[in-house]
Structure formats: C-alpha cells, structure tokens
Design a protein around this motif. Structure first.
Motif: not given
Length: 373
Positions: A47-57, A69-75, A91-97, A126-129
């Motif tokens: 109950x003390x957690x929140x999530x940002x869901x990243x990916x294609x809407x 919860x909230x969605x962050x768009x990545x194409x 892939x500079x707009x990847x869900x990973x990045x 690892x590389x992108x991080x």
C-alpha cells in the motif's frame, strides 16, 4: 487515468514513505502479459508503493483505472536480440530507456521514481543505464548482484553475474564494497562477510588477477573497511560460509545458470520418481507437504531480481523469461532497496572506504582512488 497519453508523475501521491517504481512493461519475452499482472499483485501487497508503467499506451490499456499508478508513454521496444548499439543510438524512446530516465535526478534534484525494473536485454539494460545514469564516484564498472539460497535458510549475495567478463583486482574490490552495502541495507547485517570465489581456499591458488584481488581485499580488511573471510569455492555459494561472494561476470553467470539448471533437474527427477507407479504416487500424496516445501526452497523464481550496483540510480534486472510471480519478486527487491536507501548506502560506503585508503599500501597492492565518473 487516460492510458492513451503520458501521465506526469506529479499526479501521484508525494506522501512521506511512498516508494515509486518505474516499470519497463514492454521488456522481456512476454511483455505486458506478464508485467501487468505482476504489477497488479505488487500494488495489492504494498500500500506504500506507486508505479509508473512505461510502454505503449495501447498495450497498457488494461491498467486503466488502477490506483497508485500512472502510464508514461514510450513508442519503441528494445527487443531481446537487439544489440547495444541499437538500444543506445536507434531506440531513444524505448520503454527501457524511458523507464531508466525516471530515476535520473532533474536539475532541481527531484526524481520521478525511486527505482526502475526491467526484464529486457541484459546487455542493453546495463549499457543504457550506464549512459543515462552514469556511475558513482569511485566505481569503474557497475555489477549485477542477486541472491542465491544457502543451507542456513538464508541467502548468499553473488556479484558480478554477467556485466563484466574481464575484471581487474580493483573491480573485484569495488564489487565487494557494493555487495557489502547491499546486504547491509536490505538484510540489516552490519558487517557482512565477503568471500572471493576461487579454485581453492589457499591464497596461492588462482589466476594472477584473483591472487592480486585477494591481496587487495586482505589489505582493505586489515584496515577495518571490509569483513573479508578469504577465498571460497563454488560449493560455498550454497553452504552460507560468506554473506557475499565476488567474482568476475563470466564465472558468476556460469555459476548462476548452473545452479538454476541443477535446481530444475532435481525437481524434475523427484517428480519422475514419485510418478513412476501407483505405489510411488501414493507415497507422493503422503510426502506432498515436504515436496511442496522443497520445491518452494529451490524455486529460482523466488530469487528473481538482480541489482545493477554502482549507478547513480537504482535499476533492477528481471529474467527475460520471468512469469508474473517471478517479475513480482523483482519488484519486491526494488521496493526493499529503495525503502532502505540502498543508493545512498552504496555511495556512502564507497566514498568512506576509498577516501580512508592510501593510494598504495606499504609493501602491498595498489589501492584504487575514487574518481569522478
């Protein structure tokens, strides 16, 4: 929540004690079919957690209306067979990045998320991080660390598990310091023991790199900055002789995959024997509680979620083939790390230790000096 548009993290609660995790929902072998059920189960348990869901809407439409919860768009999506170059440059707009970027501090020092979890391509992650977040002062190379069960009903933390195939002695020292901070933060052990993985316990055994790493670790331990218990062998991963075992990424990855394969084989053998005939099936019914307990103890899914240590942000790697249960465990590990301020503890441990050491120990090995990443 409108799943068809990017949602600013500010719409979520900023209450004290809240831990916010950015999730690369598109990564791994299964994508949203696994990550979304795992996220739903995780939110129900925390109950003390929140999530940002990243990916294609459109792929995350099932999460519409979820609380905290909230969605962050990545194409774009980093595929499991994509090269590091593709992930970094094309892939500079990847869900990973985009997910990793959520844990990068803005100019005012505020971060959108406290940690990031992805089941994507390990090399790309690892590389992108490393590119987005950079490494901590005093750290040359980040390392992948995870826990493995031992005979003491506890866990042994092992690193590196594949990020660095070739290592210098100084890198193994850095792994030891980061592993110590990890275990201290998450497991509450004040001075966890560290072992150096080798082909024998004697200091004269091993490659030149391992011998020099042993000298370096002993020198640091003599100064009171590390609880080094000496060389350990492969079987000690499971005896619990040391809380942390350090090795290069080639050896660590082979050890991890061997252990997972052995656990699966033993479970398969036991199932075969108990289903061999009507009598063994009857015995299986009697032994079912014991068998279930054994299966639970060796289930590698329970230990899913490896920390990428040494970065200026918390990133956790899930197995690409993880199911919903396993991916939830990775979320749990990221949550515990963020809640226990793992990033600050790793930073403090590295700075405190390296600043206290001379550039060279008299009559001993060279000591690395903290540097700016």
């Amino acid at each position: 929540m409108n799943p068809s548009a990017e949602v600013s993290p500010q719409v979520l609660s900023s209450a004290s004690g809240i831990v916010r995790i950015a999730v690369d929902c598109m990564g791994g072998d299964h994508g949203p079919s696994v990550t979304l059920p795992a996220c739903q189960a995780f939110l129900a348990a925390h109950p003390q957690a929140e999530l940002l869901l990243v990916g294609r809407p459109d792929a995350l439409a099932a999460a519409q209306g979820w609380q905290r919860c909230a969605v962050v768009a990545a194409s774009e999506i980093v595929e499991m067979d994509d090269s590091v170059e593709v992930a970094l440059r094309r892939k500079k707009d990847s869900s990973m990045r985009v997910a990793i970027s959520q844990v990068k501090p803005r100019e005012d020092g505020v971060v959108a998320a406290d940690a990031c979890v992805s089941a994507g391509n390990t090399g790309a992650l690892m590389a992108v991080s490393r590119y987005v977040l950079k490494t901590l002062d005093g750290i040359d190379r980040p390392a992948i660390a995870t826990v493995m069960p031992n005979q003491k009903d506890g866990y042994t933390t092992v690193l590196d598990l594949g990020a660095n195939v070739d290592c210098e002695p100084e890198h193994l020292l850095q792994f030891a310091l980061m592993g110590s901070a990890l275990v201290s933060a998450v497991e509450g052990k004040h001075n966890p023991s560290v072992g150096l993985l080798n082909i024998g316990e004697e200091a004269i055994k091993g490659s030149e790199t391992i011998k020099k790493a042993g000298e370096l670790l002993r020198s640091v331990a003599n100064g009171g900055h590390l609880n080094f218990c000496g060389n350990v062998e492969g079987n000690d991963i499971f005896t619990g002789r040391a809380d942390i075992i350090v090795c290069d990424g080639f050896v660590g990855n082979v050890a991890l995959k061997t252990a997972e394969g052995l656990a699966s084989m033993l479970s398969s053998f036991i199932k075969q024997e108990f289903t061999r005939n009507i009598f063994t099936k009857a015995a299986a019914i009697v032994a079912l509680p014991v068998l279930n307990h054994f299966k639970n103890r060796v289930d590698h899914r329970r230990y899913n979620g490896a920390a990428l240590l040494g970065l200026r942000g918390l990133v956790f790697k899930s197995h690409g083939s993880a199911d919903a249960f396993a991916f939830e465990q990775a979320l749990n590990r990221a949550y515990d790390a963020a809640r226990n301020r793992l990033l600050d503890r790793v930073h403090d441990r590295i700075v405190e230790t390296l600043q206290a050491l001379p550039t060279a120990a008299p009559g001993g090995p060279q000591i690395p000096v903290a540097k700016t990443a």
